[in-house]
Design an enzyme around this catalytic site. Structure first.
Site, PDB file in Angstrom:
ATOM      1  N   ASP A  76      -0.686 -14.658 -13.209  1.00 23.58           N
ATOM      2  CA  ASP A  76      -0.745 -14.843 -11.565  1.00 23.58           C
ATOM      3  C   ASP A  76       0.395 -15.038 -11.114  1.00 23.58           C
ATOM      4  OD1 ASP A  76      -1.982 -14.923  -9.296  1.00 23.58           O
ATOM      5  OD2 ASP A  76      -2.220 -17.192  -9.407  1.00 23.58           O
ATOM      6  N   GLU A  93      -2.389  -9.965 -12.006  1.00 24.34           N
ATOM      7  CA  GLU A  93      -2.772  -9.541 -10.766  1.00 24.34           C
ATOM      8  C   GLU A  93      -1.913  -9.209  -9.826  1.00 24.34           C
ATOM      9  OE1 GLU A  93      -6.131 -12.448  -9.243  1.00 24.34           O
ATOM     10  OE2 GLU A  93      -4.605 -12.831  -7.664  1.00 24.34           O
ATOM     11  N   ASP A 101      -3.490 -21.988 -10.495  1.00 23.78           N
ATOM     12  CA  ASP A 101      -2.713 -20.646 -10.742  1.00 23.78           C
ATOM     13  C   ASP A 101      -3.045 -20.602 -12.012  1.00 23.78           C
ATOM     14  OD1 ASP A 101      -0.658 -20.817  -8.287  1.00 23.78           O
ATOM     15  OD2 ASP A 101      -0.375 -22.632  -9.094  1.00 23.78           O
TER      16      ASP A 101
END
Length: 176
Positions: free
Chosen positions: A13, A74, A146
């Site tokens: 991420d 992502e 996260d």
């Protein structure tokens, strides 16, 4: 220790200050298991180039420690602040580059796609995503949102990977 036919996935991420990461294993039977998770953080007082280097070094260390077979990243959402969006884009570039330099395949997923794969709806809240990650990966030690997001990306990739493999087998492209 990885079993035969088991694939290790590193979910990422991207973020300039905190890049979440999560490692899972996908068994031949489709079972997912938690391996590790955390964040690679940079110091906000440092120059952008130094922060990007620190991010790359942290990611390189992860690849050495966990030896993933595949990586999943992502996509970032649009930010209203153009300067912040540019910095995030540069961090995302490092996140995409690090596994690619090592020859590790990299897949990318939109945030709504990740939420849909983990929670069942693309409009899930962060807390719902984290709760489902904990449910899907018993024993997961999640210290930051996260890291939960990165594990969700890894789970999304595992689901998509299994679907692609099943379709390839149905077409006879991959032996059963």
């Amino acid at each position: 220790m990885r079993g035969a036919g088991c694939v290790r996935v590193l979910g990422l991420d991207p973020g300039l200050q905190h890049t979440g990461w999560g490692v899972i294993e996908c068994g031949r039977d489709g079972r997912l298991s938690y391996v590790a998770s955390g964040v690679v953080s940079t110091v906000t007082a440092e120059a952008l180039a130094e922060r990007l280097c620190a991010l790359h070094r942290g990611l390189a260390s992860l690849f050495c420690s966990w030896s993933p077979d595949e990586a999943a990243v992502e996509h970032t959402y649009m930010n209203k602040n153009p300067g912040a969006a540019l910095k995030l884009g540069q961090a995302r570039g490092v996140v995409l580059l690090a596994p690619a330099l090592l020859g590790i395949p990299v897949a990318e997923y939109q945030a709504m796609e990740v939420k849909r794969a983990v929670v069942g709806t693309g409009h899930a809240e962060k807390l719902q995503v984290e709760a489902m990650v904990k449910r899907l990966l018993p024993g997961a030690e999640i210290r930051r949102a996260d890291a939960a997001d990165a594990l969700a990306v890894a789970i999304c990739h595992a689901h998509h990977r299994a679907t692609r493999l099943a379709l390839a087998r149905a077409r006879g492209a991959v032996p059963a």
